[in-house]
Design a protein around this motif. Structure first.
Motif, PDB file in Angstrom:
ATOM      1  N   GLU A 160      25.735  13.920 -79.893  1.00  0.00           N
ATOM      2  CA  GLU A 160      26.351  13.762 -81.207  1.00  0.00           C
ATOM      3  C   GLU A 160      25.898  14.887 -82.136  1.00  0.00           C
ATOM      4  OE1 GLU A 160      25.494   9.818 -82.571  1.00  0.00           O
ATOM      5  OE2 GLU A 160      26.626   8.852 -80.963  1.00  0.00           O
ATOM      6  N   GLY A 161      26.873  15.452 -82.834  1.00  0.00           N
ATOM      7  CA  GLY A 161      26.591  16.559 -83.747  1.00  0.00           C
ATOM      8  C   GLY A 161      26.835  17.932 -83.149  1.00  0.00           C
ATOM      9  N   ASP A 162      26.966  18.003 -81.820  1.00  0.00           N
ATOM     10  CA  ASP A 162      27.254  19.284 -81.174  1.00  0.00           C
ATOM     11  C   ASP A 162      28.669  19.739 -81.520  1.00  0.00           C
ATOM     12  OD1 ASP A 162      24.785  19.156 -80.016  1.00  0.00           O
ATOM     13  OD2 ASP A 162      25.503  18.684 -77.997  1.00  0.00           O
ATOM     14  N   VAL A 163      28.844  21.039 -81.606  1.00  0.00           N
ATOM     15  CA  VAL A 163      30.168  21.624 -81.820  1.00  0.00           C
ATOM     16  C   VAL A 163      30.622  22.240 -80.503  1.00  0.00           C
ATOM     17  CG1 VAL A 163      31.526  23.334 -83.077  1.00  0.00           C
ATOM     18  CG2 VAL A 163      29.716  22.065 -84.256  1.00  0.00           C
ATOM     19  N   ALA A 164      31.777  21.813 -80.014  1.00  0.00           N
ATOM     20  CA  ALA A 164      32.272  22.256 -78.706  1.00  0.00           C
ATOM     21  C   ALA A 164      33.580  23.004 -78.856  1.00  0.00           C
ATOM     22  CB  ALA A 164      32.465  21.060 -77.787  1.00  0.00           C
ATOM     23  N   LEU A 165      33.740  24.047 -78.059  1.00  0.00           N
ATOM     24  CA  LEU A 165      34.990  24.798 -78.018  1.00  0.00           C
ATOM     25  C   LEU A 165      35.983  24.086 -77.110  1.00  0.00           C
ATOM     26  CD1 LEU A 165      33.630  28.447 -77.616  1.00  0.00           C
ATOM     27  CD2 LEU A 165      34.585  27.420 -79.685  1.00  0.00           C
ATOM     28  N   PRO A 166      37.287  24.229 -77.358  1.00  0.00           N
ATOM     29  CA  PRO A 166      38.260  23.621 -76.455  1.00  0.00           C
ATOM     30  C   PRO A 166      38.117  24.169 -75.046  1.00  0.00           C
ATOM     31  CG  PRO A 166      39.330  25.176 -77.945  1.00  0.00           C
ATOM     32  CD  PRO A 166      37.937  24.994 -78.441  1.00  0.00           C
ATOM     33  N   GLY A 167      38.112  23.289 -74.068  1.00  0.00           N
ATOM     34  CA  GLY A 167      37.998  23.717 -72.681  1.00  0.00           C
ATOM     35  C   GLY A 167      36.588  23.990 -72.209  1.00  0.00           C
ATOM     36  N   SER A 168      35.598  23.830 -73.080  1.00  0.00           N
ATOM     37  CA  SER A 168      34.214  24.076 -72.659  1.00  0.00           C
ATOM     38  C   SER A 168      33.716  22.906 -71.813  1.00  0.00           C
ATOM     39  CB  SER A 168      33.305  24.271 -73.872  1.00  0.00           C
ATOM     40  OG  SER A 168      33.360  23.144 -74.733  1.00  0.00           O
ATOM     41  N   ARG A 169      32.758  23.163 -70.952  1.00  0.00           N
ATOM     42  CA  ARG A 169      32.245  22.146 -70.039  1.00  0.00           C
ATOM     43  C   ARG A 169      31.380  21.145 -70.796  1.00  0.00           C
ATOM     44  NH1 ARG A 169      32.250  27.221 -68.186  1.00  0.00           N
ATOM     45  NH2 ARG A 169      33.015  27.706 -66.075  1.00  0.00           N
ATOM     46  N   PHE A 170      31.588  19.851 -70.509  1.00  0.00           N
ATOM     47  CA  PHE A 170      30.767  18.850 -71.183  1.00  0.00           C
ATOM     48  C   PHE A 170      30.156  17.834 -70.233  1.00  0.00           C
ATOM     49  CE2 PHE A 170      34.636  16.283 -70.991  1.00  0.00           C
ATOM     50  CZ  PHE A 170      34.158  14.992 -70.862  1.00  0.00           C
ATOM     51  N   GLY A 171      30.585  17.788 -68.961  1.00  0.00           N
ATOM     52  CA  GLY A 171      30.013  16.787 -68.073  1.00  0.00           C
ATOM     53  C   GLY A 171      30.566  16.875 -66.671  1.00  0.00           C
ATOM     54  N   LEU A 172      30.192  15.872 -65.871  1.00  0.00           N
ATOM     55  CA  LEU A 172      30.558  15.836 -64.454  1.00  0.00           C
ATOM     56  C   LEU A 172      30.385  14.400 -63.964  1.00  0.00           C
ATOM     57  CD1 LEU A 172      29.499  18.437 -61.808  1.00  0.00           C
ATOM     58  CD2 LEU A 172      28.951  16.056 -61.400  1.00  0.00           C
ATOM     59  N   ILE A 173      31.219  14.005 -62.977  1.00  0.00           N
ATOM     60  CA  ILE A 173      31.072  12.685 -62.373  1.00  0.00           C
ATOM     61  C   ILE A 173      30.994  12.850 -60.859  1.00  0.00           C
ATOM     62  CG2 ILE A 173      31.964  10.329 -62.291  1.00  0.00           C
ATOM     63  CD1 ILE A 173      33.764  10.962 -64.621  1.00  0.00           C
ATOM     64  N   ARG A 174      30.032  12.158 -60.234  1.00  0.00           N
ATOM     65  CA  ARG A 174      29.887  12.223 -58.777  1.00  0.00           C
ATOM     66  C   ARG A 174      30.229  10.847 -58.183  1.00  0.00           C
ATOM     67  NH1 ARG A 174      24.582  14.529 -60.360  1.00  0.00           N
ATOM     68  NH2 ARG A 174      23.650  12.556 -59.752  1.00  0.00           N
ATOM     69  N   PHE A 175      31.085  10.692 -57.227  1.00  0.00           N
ATOM     70  CA  PHE A 175      32.050  11.582 -56.569  1.00  0.00           C
ATOM     71  C   PHE A 175      33.393  10.861 -56.650  1.00  0.00           C
ATOM     72  CE2 PHE A 175      28.060  12.652 -54.579  1.00  0.00           C
ATOM     73  CZ  PHE A 175      28.153  13.994 -54.237  1.00  0.00           C
ATOM     74  N   GLY A 176      34.399  11.357 -57.246  1.00  0.00           N
ATOM     75  CA  GLY A 176      35.668  10.667 -57.431  1.00  0.00           C
ATOM     76  C   GLY A 176      35.626   9.849 -58.704  1.00  0.00           C
ATOM     77  N   SER A 177      36.629   9.965 -59.569  1.00  0.00           N
ATOM     78  CA  SER A 177      36.512   9.354 -60.880  1.00  0.00           C
ATOM     79  C   SER A 177      37.842   9.429 -61.632  1.00  0.00           C
ATOM     80  CB  SER A 177      35.422  10.068 -61.677  1.00  0.00           C
ATOM     81  OG  SER A 177      35.646  11.470 -61.646  1.00  0.00           O
ATOM     82  N   ARG A 178      37.756   9.176 -62.939  1.00  0.00           N
ATOM     83  CA  ARG A 178      38.939   9.215 -63.795  1.00  0.00           C
ATOM     84  C   ARG A 178      38.511   9.560 -65.216  1.00  0.00           C
ATOM     85  NH1 ARG A 178      42.569   3.786 -64.765  1.00  0.00           N
ATOM     86  NH2 ARG A 178      43.163   4.169 -66.920  1.00  0.00           N
ATOM     87  N   LEU A 179      39.399  10.246 -65.936  1.00  0.00           N
ATOM     88  CA  LEU A 179      39.172  10.517 -67.348  1.00  0.00           C
ATOM     89  C   LEU A 179      40.386  10.066 -68.142  1.00  0.00           C
ATOM     90  CD1 LEU A 179      37.244  12.813 -65.914  1.00  0.00           C
ATOM     91  CD2 LEU A 179      37.049  13.573 -68.276  1.00  0.00           C
ATOM     92  N   ASP A 180      40.132   9.351 -69.245  1.00  0.00           N
ATOM     93  CA  ASP A 180      41.177   8.942 -70.175  1.00  0.00           C
ATOM     94  C   ASP A 180      41.030   9.734 -71.462  1.00  0.00           C
ATOM     95  OD1 ASP A 180      42.073   7.069 -68.369  1.00  0.00           O
ATOM     96  OD2 ASP A 180      41.211   5.340 -69.416  1.00  0.00           O
ATOM     97  N   VAL A 181      42.154  10.203 -71.982  1.00  0.00           N
ATOM     98  CA  VAL A 181      42.169  10.903 -73.263  1.00  0.00           C
ATOM     99  C   VAL A 181      43.000  10.075 -74.233  1.00  0.00           C
ATOM    100  CG1 VAL A 181      42.779  13.027 -74.481  1.00  0.00           C
ATOM    101  CG2 VAL A 181      41.984  13.142 -72.119  1.00  0.00           C
ATOM    102  N   TYR A 182      42.446   9.782 -75.420  1.00  0.00           N
ATOM    103  CA  TYR A 182      43.148   9.024 -76.451  1.00  0.00           C
ATOM    104  C   TYR A 182      43.463   9.932 -77.634  1.00  0.00           C
ATOM    105  CZ  TYR A 182      41.688   4.816 -73.929  1.00  0.00           C
ATOM    106  OH  TYR A 182      41.499   3.851 -72.955  1.00  0.00           O
ATOM    107  N   ILE A 183      44.734   9.988 -77.996  1.00  0.00           N
ATOM    108  CA  ILE A 183      45.200  10.862 -79.076  1.00  0.00           C
ATOM    109  C   ILE A 183      46.113  10.061 -80.008  1.00  0.00           C
ATOM    110  CG2 ILE A 183      44.985  13.006 -77.755  1.00  0.00           C
ATOM    111  CD1 ILE A 183      47.904  12.792 -77.009  1.00  0.00           C
ATOM    112  N   PRO A 184      46.379  10.574 -81.216  1.00  0.00           N
ATOM    113  CA  PRO A 184      47.271   9.843 -82.136  1.00  0.00           C
ATOM    114  C   PRO A 184      48.650   9.605 -81.520  1.00  0.00           C
ATOM    115  CG  PRO A 184      46.088  11.584 -83.296  1.00  0.00           C
ATOM    116  CD  PRO A 184      45.809  11.785 -81.839  1.00  0.00           C
TER     117      PRO A 184
END
Length: 234
Positions: A175-199
């Motif tokens: 929390e408080g970090d400033v991230a650029l679009p497309g920058s790396r933020f994490g990883l999941i081992r092995f097989g997974s899913r990501l949900d994105v919530y937008i307006p």
């Protein structure tokens, strides 16, 4: 001669993320021990070592930097473009938002990327089950790690969801970090899913069944029309 061989390997094999080094080392040592016990088992171990190395690949991506664009946080298959209420721990209210889900098989790149640039407003880890990540109820029932990002144009959430095989979610931002679009933020081992919530007023740019590329594929547009987009290598 040897240097040319290594150059050829580098061209064929993308960079490996440092998170994978311990797993690659363990797999390689195990393969050597198996080779001493019984050579066929050793070759199986070497094949598994190659797979583990392949799993932790971290290719360079060319990232569009337009702050109005929502980028795919991962490589994988778009399995849902719908309306859903964000997980309660995000404190984003009970009104449905537009949700885009990306399913990662064990053969996809598993380094996760920030969908929009901005300040990380919230990071919440939630323990849970390990159901098939492709199931809709996995968004609520499975172990997950959620990020809320305050971007220039909207508040966007991205949720890392563990799957049937996945047993470890890694997040490198706080929390408080400033991230650029497309920058790396994490990883999941092995097989997974990501949900994105937008307006809900966002314009989606992908459909179910489409293959997304993390940090490059545009999932949606938050506001306004396109201008000339600038790219960077990430």
């Amino acid at each position: 001669m040897l240097s040319s061989v290594f150059d050829s390997i580098r061209k064929f094999m993308p960079p490996i993320h440092r998170e994978g080094y311990p797993f690659i080392a363990i797999a390689f040592v195990a393969a050597l021990l198996l080779m001493l016990l019984w050579e066929p088992l050793g070759w199986v171990g070497l094949i598994l070592t190659v797979y583990v190395t392949y799993f932790f690949r971290d290719p360079i991506r060319v990232v569009p930097t337009d702050e109005r664009l929502v980028l795919s946080p991962a490589d994988g298959l778009v399995t849902a473009v719908d309306l859903a209420v964000p997980p309660p721990e995000l404190n984003m209210g009970v009104e449905p938002r537009r949700r885009i889900s990306i399913f990662l098989s064990v053969f996809n790149v598993h380094v996760n990327r920030v969908p929009v640039g901005g300040t990380i407003a919230r990071v919440v880890y939630t323990p849970g089950k390990f159901l098939n990540a492709d199931l809709d109820k996995a968004s609520v029932d499975n172990e997950r790690n959620s990020l809320v990002i305050d971007s220039t144009y909207a508040q966007v959430a991205v949720v890392q969801i563990a799957g049937l095989i996945a047993r470890r979610i890694v997040c490198w931002v706080g929390e408080g970090d400033v991230a650029l679009p497309g920058s790396r933020f994490g990883l999941i081992r092995f097989g997974s899913r990501l949900d994105v919530y937008i307006p809900v007023e966002s314009t989606t740019q992908v459909a179910v069944g489409q293959t997304a590329v993390g940090g490059e594929t545009v999932l949606a547009q938050l506001v306004g029309g396109y201008s000339q987009t600038v790219f960077r290598s990430e």
